[in-house]
Structures are given as structure tokens and as C-alpha cells.
Design a protein around this motif. Structure first.
Motif, PDB file in Angstrom:
ATOM      1  N   ASP A 128      -1.634   9.939   5.790  1.00 26.28           N
ATOM      2  CA  ASP A 128      -2.201   8.785   6.489  1.00 26.28           C
ATOM      3  C   ASP A 128      -1.965   9.009   7.978  1.00 26.28           C
ATOM      4  OD1 ASP A 128      -2.861   6.370   7.654  1.00 26.28           O
ATOM      5  OD2 ASP A 128      -1.700   5.147   6.258  1.00 26.28           O
ATOM      6  N   THR A 138      -4.021   2.202   3.064  1.00 29.14           N
ATOM      7  CA  THR A 138      -3.843   2.861   1.777  1.00 29.14           C
ATOM      8  C   THR A 138      -2.677   2.213   1.046  1.00 29.14           C
ATOM      9  OG1 THR A 138      -3.649   5.003   0.687  1.00 29.14           O
ATOM     10  CG2 THR A 138      -2.348   4.680   2.677  1.00 29.14           C
ATOM     11  N   ALA A 141       0.767   6.587  -0.018  1.00 30.06           N
ATOM     12  CA  ALA A 141       0.572   7.757   0.842  1.00 30.06           C
ATOM     13  C   ALA A 141       1.747   8.698   0.678  1.00 30.06           C
ATOM     14  CB  ALA A 141       0.437   7.347   2.303  1.00 30.06           C
TER      15      ALA A 141
END
Length: 169
Positions: A128, A138, A141
Motif C-alpha cells: 500500500d 485496503t 496489506a
């Protein structure tokens, strides 16, 4: 002049990150009968396959793999899946990509599922980058990196014929 590369994750660290994410997915979906793991091509699908392998060993639920091919250059959603999208009906879907940069790819990935009622949609990325142009975050990650815009993240996977690694260029 040779281009500088900084190793961010090696093969073993990538495997550790994917193991951890698989256990997080197990915890998040423990009550499910089946989940759909949708990998965005070209590298998200490789990571999705690896997550499926791990989940098949540790999870009581069935996991089904789906590959999504997006036209990332188009100004409108153009996507193809290798499986009929109706298999996602009322199921948990895990959308997987290698790097979250601007958020455009994941936003397009969400669009694939807009006409299908889902139980839930979660996102997984290995890296990320924190450079969102779209309001996308998200759920899981491997690592979050604060990089400058001119830097590039290069994800190399053994499926491409080389040893797994993540580099910052």
C-alpha cells in the motif's frame, strides 16, 4: 549509470506477509461456507492463487479463484472475468492486487461487482503506497510504504520466471 534498486521484501518476507494475510482472511470469514478470491491481473491473480493455496490448508470454508482483467487505460470500466460473476452472489469476495497506488485499479475492480449482491467485499494488497487519488483503502496489506511520487514499486514474482522480491526504484 546503473539504476538503483532498494530491496523492500525478499522471497521469505513475501511468504510471511501472505501467510499473515491468509490468517486474517480466515478470521474475517470464519463463518462463511465459501469465499471468492478475485485476483486482478497480471500480478494480483498470482497473489490470489497463493492466498487460495494457504487458505485451502488452514480454512474450513471453500475458496474459489476468479481472475479479473481490467483495461486500466480506459476512462470507463472495461473488465473481463474468467468465471461467471454470478458465482459471487451473496458471498464474501476478496479483491486482490499487488500494489495500491492511486486506487484506480481497485476502484475499477469494485465496479466489476456492482450488479451482484455480495455478502461483503474485502481488499488485499501486498504493498500500500499511500498515494490515493481515489477514496480507496485496503482491508489487508502486506506492508504500507510512504514513498514519493517519482519512486516506483516493482513487484517480481516467481510466476514471472524470477525470484520473488519487491523493490523500490
Amino acid at each position: 549509470m546503473k539504476e538503483k534498486k532498494l530491496l523492500i521484501l525478499d522471497k521469505h518476507q513475501i511468504a510471511q506477509k501472505l501467510d499473515r494475510i491468509a490468517y486474517q482472511l480466515l478470521e474475517d470469514n470464519y463463518d462463511e461456507q465459501e469465499i471468492i478470491i478475485a485476483g486482478i491481473m497480471p500480478r494480483g491473480n498470482f497473489l490470489a492463487e497463493r492466498l487460495k493455496k494457504i487458505l485451502d490448508e488452514i480454512a474450513p470454508f471453500k475458496s474459489t479463484l476468479m481472475n479479473i482483467e481490467l483495461d486500466k487505460q480506459s476512462s470507463s470500466l472495461r473488465a473481463k472475468t474468467d468465471t461467471d460473476i454470478s458465482i459471487c452472489h451473496n458471498k464474501a469476495v476478496i479483491l486482490v492486487d499487488d500494489v495500491l497506488n492511486s486506487g484506480k485499479t481497485l476502484a475499477y475492480g469494485f465496479g466489476v461487482f456492482l450488479d451482484v449482491p455480495l455478502k461483503k467485499l474485502r481488499t488485499v494488497v501486498l504493498i500500500d503506497r499511500n498515494h490515493k487519488s481515489f477514496p480507496v483503502t485496503t482491508d489487508f496489506a502486506g506492508i504500507a510504504l510512504s514513498t514519493i511520487l517519482k519512486e516506483h514499486i516493482e513487484v517480481i514474482l516467481e510466476e514471472d520466471g524470477k525470484e520473488d522480491a519487491v523493490y523500490l526504484r
